[in-house]
Structures are given as C-alpha cells and as structure tokens.
Design a protein around this motif. Structure first.
Motif, mmCIF file in Angstrom:
data_model
loop_
_atom_site.group_PDB
_atom_site.id
_atom_site.type_symbol
_atom_site.label_atom_id
_atom_site.label_comp_id
_atom_site.label_asym_id
_atom_site.label_seq_id
_atom_site.Cartn_x
_atom_site.Cartn_y
_atom_site.Cartn_z
ATOM 1 N N ALA A 371 0.828 -1.209 0.000
ATOM 2 C CA ALA A 371 0.000 0.000 0.000
ATOM 3 C C ALA A 371 0.859 1.254 0.000
ATOM 4 O O ALA A 371 0.423 2.319 -0.469
ATOM 5 C CB ALA A 371 -0.929 -0.011 1.220
ATOM 6 N N LEU A 372 2.076 1.139 0.491
ATOM 7 C CA LEU A 372 2.990 2.288 0.481
ATOM 8 C C LEU A 372 3.381 2.673 -0.946
ATOM 9 O O LEU A 372 3.712 3.836 -1.193
ATOM 10 C CB LEU A 372 4.232 1.976 1.300
ATOM 11 C CG LEU A 372 4.124 2.251 2.799
ATOM 12 C CD1 LEU A 372 5.256 1.584 3.558
ATOM 13 C CD2 LEU A 372 4.101 3.744 3.080
ATOM 14 N N ASP A 373 3.358 1.725 -1.865
ATOM 15 C CA ASP A 373 3.638 2.054 -3.264
ATOM 16 C C ASP A 373 2.615 3.058 -3.786
ATOM 17 O O ASP A 373 2.959 4.032 -4.457
ATOM 18 C CB ASP A 373 3.613 0.790 -4.129
ATOM 19 C CG ASP A 373 4.648 -0.240 -3.712
ATOM 20 O OD1 ASP A 373 5.705 0.168 -3.182
ATOM 21 O OD2 ASP A 373 4.402 -1.437 -3.919
ATOM 22 N N VAL A 374 1.351 2.811 -3.462
ATOM 23 C CA VAL A 374 0.269 3.705 -3.889
ATOM 24 C C VAL A 374 0.340 5.031 -3.136
ATOM 25 O O VAL A 374 0.195 6.109 -3.727
ATOM 26 C CB VAL A 374 -1.100 3.035 -3.682
ATOM 27 C CG1 VAL A 374 -2.225 3.978 -4.089
ATOM 28 C CG2 VAL A 374 -1.179 1.727 -4.458
ATOM 29 N N ALA A 375 0.568 4.955 -1.836
ATOM 30 C CA ALA A 375 0.610 6.177 -1.023
ATOM 31 C C ALA A 375 1.725 7.101 -1.486
ATOM 32 O O ALA A 375 1.537 8.327 -1.598
ATOM 33 C CB ALA A 375 0.797 5.808 0.453
ATOM 34 N N ALA A 376 2.904 6.540 -1.758
ATOM 35 C CA ALA A 376 4.028 7.359 -2.220
ATOM 36 C C ALA A 376 3.746 7.957 -3.590
ATOM 37 O O ALA A 376 4.072 9.127 -3.850
ATOM 38 C CB ALA A 376 5.304 6.517 -2.260
ATOM 39 N N LEU A 377 3.125 7.182 -4.469
ATOM 40 C CA LEU A 377 2.793 7.685 -5.806
ATOM 41 C C LEU A 377 1.805 8.851 -5.712
ATOM 42 O O LEU A 377 1.958 9.860 -6.412
ATOM 43 C CB LEU A 377 2.204 6.561 -6.653
ATOM 44 C CG LEU A 377 1.865 6.912 -8.102
ATOM 45 C CD1 LEU A 377 3.132 7.246 -8.887
ATOM 46 C CD2 LEU A 377 1.117 5.763 -8.777
ATOM 47 N N VAL A 378 0.831 8.733 -4.835
ATOM 48 C CA VAL A 378 -0.162 9.810 -4.664
ATOM 49 C C VAL A 378 0.493 11.045 -4.046
ATOM 50 O O VAL A 378 0.219 12.178 -4.458
ATOM 51 C CB VAL A 378 -1.332 9.312 -3.798
ATOM 52 C CG1 VAL A 378 -2.262 10.468 -3.437
ATOM 53 C CG2 VAL A 378 -2.105 8.222 -4.534
ATOM 54 N N ALA A 379 1.378 10.840 -3.072
ATOM 55 C CA ALA A 379 2.014 11.980 -2.402
ATOM 56 C C ALA A 379 2.938 12.732 -3.352
ATOM 57 O O ALA A 379 2.841 13.961 -3.497
ATOM 58 C CB ALA A 379 2.799 11.495 -1.179
ATOM 59 N N VAL A 380 3.844 12.009 -4.002
ATOM 60 C CA VAL A 380 4.786 12.662 -4.921
ATOM 61 C C VAL A 380 4.054 13.220 -6.132
ATOM 62 O O VAL A 380 4.287 14.365 -6.552
ATOM 63 C CB VAL A 380 5.883 11.672 -5.360
ATOM 64 C CG1 VAL A 380 6.827 12.330 -6.365
ATOM 65 C CG2 VAL A 380 6.676 11.172 -4.148
ATOM 66 N N GLY A 381 3.146 12.427 -6.688
ATOM 67 C CA GLY A 381 2.387 12.893 -7.850
ATOM 68 C C GLY A 381 1.519 14.092 -7.528
ATOM 69 O O GLY A 381 1.371 15.001 -8.356
ATOM 70 N N GLY A 382 0.945 14.118 -6.334
ATOM 71 C CA GLY A 382 0.128 15.261 -5.946
ATOM 72 C C GLY A 382 0.930 16.541 -5.889
ATOM 73 O O GLY A 382 0.478 17.601 -6.352
ATOM 74 N N CYS A 383 2.138 16.475 -5.311
ATOM 75 C CA CYS A 383 3.021 17.652 -5.285
ATOM 76 C C CYS A 383 3.367 18.108 -6.698
ATOM 77 O O CYS A 383 3.346 19.308 -7.010
ATOM 78 C CB CYS A 383 4.297 17.330 -4.506
ATOM 79 S SG CYS A 383 4.057 17.061 -2.739
ATOM 80 N N PHE A 384 3.682 17.151 -7.552
ATOM 81 C CA PHE A 384 4.074 17.450 -8.934
ATOM 82 C C PHE A 384 2.920 18.123 -9.678
ATOM 83 O O PHE A 384 3.094 19.160 -10.327
ATOM 84 C CB PHE A 384 4.472 16.137 -9.623
ATOM 85 C CG PHE A 384 5.114 16.298 -10.965
ATOM 86 C CD1 PHE A 384 6.500 16.321 -11.084
ATOM 87 C CD2 PHE A 384 4.353 16.403 -12.121
ATOM 88 C CE1 PHE A 384 7.105 16.448 -12.319
ATOM 89 C CE2 PHE A 384 4.953 16.539 -13.361
ATOM 90 C CZ PHE A 384 6.332 16.565 -13.455
ATOM 91 N N VAL A 385 1.734 17.550 -9.577
ATOM 92 C CA VAL A 385 0.562 18.082 -10.286
ATOM 93 C C VAL A 385 0.152 19.442 -9.723
ATOM 94 O O VAL A 385 -0.205 20.352 -10.484
ATOM 95 C CB VAL A 385 -0.596 17.071 -10.204
ATOM 96 C CG1 VAL A 385 -1.896 17.690 -10.710
ATOM 97 C CG2 VAL A 385 -0.266 15.821 -11.004
ATOM 98 N N ALA A 386 0.205 19.592 -8.400
ATOM 99 C CA ALA A 386 -0.178 20.871 -7.798
ATOM 100 C C ALA A 386 0.735 21.991 -8.269
ATOM 101 O O ALA A 386 0.258 23.084 -8.635
ATOM 102 C CB ALA A 386 -0.145 20.757 -6.275
ATOM 103 N N ALA A 387 2.043 21.749 -8.268
ATOM 104 C CA ALA A 387 2.990 22.781 -8.696
ATOM 105 C C ALA A 387 2.848 23.081 -10.179
ATOM 106 O O ALA A 387 2.862 24.253 -10.599
ATOM 107 C CB ALA A 387 4.418 22.341 -8.366
ATOM 108 N N ALA A 388 2.692 22.035 -11.000
ATOM 109 C CA ALA A 388 2.534 22.247 -12.442
ATOM 110 C C ALA A 388 1.234 22.981 -12.741
ATOM 111 O O ALA A 388 1.191 23.893 -13.584
ATOM 112 C CB ALA A 388 2.579 20.909 -13.173
ATOM 113 N N GLY A 389 0.156 22.610 -12.058
ATOM 114 C CA GLY A 389 -1.121 23.290 -12.263
ATOM 115 C C GLY A 389 -1.068 24.749 -11.852
ATOM 116 O O GLY A 389 -1.678 25.615 -12.492
#
Length: 414
Positions: A371-389
């Motif tokens: 489950a940490l694979d998903v959690a890390a993907l959401v955390a890192v991806g969320g930061c990436f998408v928020a900054a890009a947006g």
C-alpha cells in the motif's frame, strides 16, 4: 545613446497574425482546470498522511516506494527538458505550440529536489554501501569507496539538481520573457546554449541513474544503464505530452491550436522512442547474457527468478510489443483518443519499469506490492501536479511570441 536596433527591440510591437490566432491562450476564469492545483495539493496531503502512518511500521518499504515514485516524476521532468532542448537545437517548428507543456514539466525540477530530501533519511535502508563499515570486509566495495561514499554522493546529488535547475530556470525564464518582449534574440541565445546543455544533461542524468538505481546493487555495473534510463525518461515524457495535449484539446483550451498534425508527430516520437527503449534494454541484457560474468549477471538473475519473471515478461510485451504494433498505424497517431490511450499505457509501463529496476533489491524473493507504493505515488504525484497546475494558471499555454509560432500553427505532415 541606445543604438537604433536596440531601441527598436524595446518598442512595443504590433501583434502578428500568429499571435492574433492564439490570443492569450490562458486558462480562463471559472474553467475546471483552475482546480488542478487544489486537487493536487489535497492528493499530496492524503498521500503524505498515508505514508506517515504506513511507513511508521515499515520504514524500509517506505523509502523504496518513495524512491520509485520520485524517479518516475523526476524522469518526466528530465524527459521534458531534453524535449525542449532538442526543439531549440534543431530549430524545429512543429513543436512550438507544445513546448510550453514541456517547459512547465521541467520547471518541476526544484520541486523534485525537495522531494528527494526524504530519501536522505533512508540512505542506509536503500544503499548497503552507505552503512558504516560495509566496505571493511568487501574488497569490491573498498575499491569503489572513493566514489560510493555518503559525502560524495550528496555532493553529486546537489550538482545534479543544481545543473538541472539552472537549465530549467534559463529556458523557462527566457521563453516566458519572450512572451512579453517578442525579442527573437531570445530564441537565438537559447539555441546556442542548447548543444552544451544537452551534453550536461546527458552526463548528469547518466551519473544520477547510476547513483540512485545501479548502486542499489553496488556489486553490479552497466555502462549502458544511463542510456537505458534516458530512453525510458524520454518515452515517458512524450507519453505524458500526448495525454496532456489531447486533454487540453478536449477541455477547449488548445483545440484550435494543437491539430491532428501535431498529434501525428507526437505519435511518431512515441513510436520511435518506444523502439529505441526496447533496443537499449535488449542490448544491455544481451551483452550481460553473452559475457555470462557473475558480477554482471547478478542484477538480471534476481529479475528472472520467482514472481519477478512474469513482471519481466510483462514488461517486454507491455513496454514494447503491444505499443509497437498499436502505434504503428497512422490513424491511431492522428486520433486524440487512441493516441492518449497509448500514452497512458506507456506511462503505466514506465512506472512498472522503474518498479522492476528498484524493488527486487528489497524483495529478492519475489514481487510483494505494498500500500505504500500507492501512497508514495499519490504523495509525490500530488506535489508534482499541484505545482505544475499552479504554473499553468500563471502563464500562457503556448509561447505567444516565438518567431516560429506561425510555422508551428501551419504545420502539416508530408
């Protein structure tokens, strides 16, 4: 006294026909895409909380999961940087209307530098060579210790992020500044810098892949791994570009600017570099298999045993076989829906590829998703998408006054 040609450059210019065509090319107020930064930030927060809760009981799994997600989004930024550099170096016209997507993506490099910091807390969990005394009874690690040591590792990481951030800053600021000034000298200056910048990017990306992936198995080495990582990064960004470009068209943002001709060229890039990735991946495996040396085969041995073998076979089919034949046809590349499906698939395959590179170090006995694979993907991806947006809301979605904008708008495949 200011020379006449300098005074002319300072005068406000009349909009060209190309500028009139694209208008402001921004996200209008009230558009759903204005919510992207908030969605990304909420996702990052949820992912971070999940990582904190789950990682408290399994910190080693957390660091490996975070490394995979970090490498995934970093590779998108580095692939975007290479895409923009080759557009300038080759003086290509077709990709001008797509270049701002690349510029926004590579502008995430400083964000990725911040997201690299959690990995520093888990160096000993990730890299066996970093454990104090690890080289005392290992002759090979002693021989590699001038390179594989924590202080030099940190210095190199700072050098990588510093050089990538500098290139991102120069090209992003130059392109955004040209939106205001319309000065064609900006394009000339950035084109002259592109060649040296590509060399710097190639070297730093190669050494970074060795530091952060290869050294997970410190006894193994490959002189082709840097090219392998580059190929995957570039395929991943072109896949992202296909998805974002189609999404922008369907959202009514660039529907009159990005045409089927541009999608066709994105598809050709995606098809070509999918084949290039497969060529490099197979070449690396073939050389190791043919030599059959223990110090080289250990890396592949862990990935063709147990439940990692089906992952290896799936990667062969999913990252090359299926997309190769899927993207071969002209119709698929010119249709937004089918192209975006191919891009989304290859993005998923790139994540599987990175997972396959990293996780056998932690789980040599076989595949063990967490489950940490998903959690890390959401955390890192969320930061990436928020900054890009957030950046997308503050800028034009195309380079408004690039000298080749009209050429790009009128582009047609032969």
């Amino acid at each position: 006294m200011i020379p006449e040609h300098d005074r002319a450059a300072l005068r406000p210019e009349q909009p060209t026909s190309a500028e009139a065509t694209v208008g402001k090319a921004t996200i209008p107020p009230g558009h759903p895409w204005n919510r992207i930064p908030v969605i990304g930030a909420v996702s990052a927060l949820v992912g971070a909380v999940a990582c904190a809760i789950l990682g408290a009981s399994n910190p080693k799994q957390f660091f490996f999961s975070w490394l995979v997600s970090f490498l995934f989004f970093l590779s998108l930024a580095l692939g975007a940087l290479f895409f923009v550099l080759i557009q300038y170096a080759s003086q290509g016209g077709w990709g001008i209307v797509l270049r701002r997507i690349g510029e926004t993506t590579f502008a995430m490099v400083p964000v990725m530098a911040v997201l690299f910091l959690p990995l520093l807390l888990g160096l000993h969990d990730l890299y066996s060579w970093s454990v104090p005394g690890a080289a005392e009874h290992d002759a090979l690690l002693r021989w590699k210790s001038p390179y594989l040591n924590v202080p030099f590792f940190l210095i190199r990481a700072a050098l990588y992020f510093g050089s990538w951030s500098l290139m991102a800053f120069l090209y992003y600021r130059g392109s955004r500044g040209q939106d205001v000034s319309g000065d064609p000298a900006v394009s000339v200056r950035l084109r002259r810098l592109a060649g040296p910048a590509i060399i710097v990017l190639a070297l730093t990306q190669t050494f970074a892949s060795v530091d952060w992936i290869v050294s997970l198995t410190p006894h193994w080495y490959s002189t082709m791994f840097g090219v392998y990582f580059f190929a995957g990064s570039f395929v991943a960004f072109i896949a992202l570009l296909s998805v974002v470009a189609v999404a922008m068209r369907r959202a009514g943002l660039l529907d009159t600017i990005i045409s089927a001709e541009h999608l066709h060229d994105i598809g050709k890039f995606l098809f070509a570099f999918t084949a290039f990735w497969a060529y490099i991946a197979f070449s690396q495996f073939l050389l190791v298999w043919y030599a059959n040396l223990p110090e080289e085969t250990i890396w592949y041995k862990a990935r063709i045993e147990g439940s990692w073998l089906p992952v290896s076979l799936f990667l062969m089919a999913g990252h090359f076989g299926v997309p190769f034949f899927y993207l071969m046809g002209r119709t698929v590349k010119r249709n937004g829906v089918t192209l975006a499906i191919g891009g989304a698939w290859l993005l998923a395959m790139h994540f599987v590829d990175l997972y396959w590179q990293v996780m056998p170090t932690l789980h040599p006995e076989g595949l063990r998703p967490s489950a940490l694979d998903v959690a890390a993907l959401v955390a890192v991806g969320g930061c990436f998408v928020a900054a890009a947006g957030w950046l997308m809301r503050r800028q034009a979605l195309v380079p408004l006054r690039d000298p080749r904008l009209a050429e790009s708008l009128a582009f047609e495949n032969v």
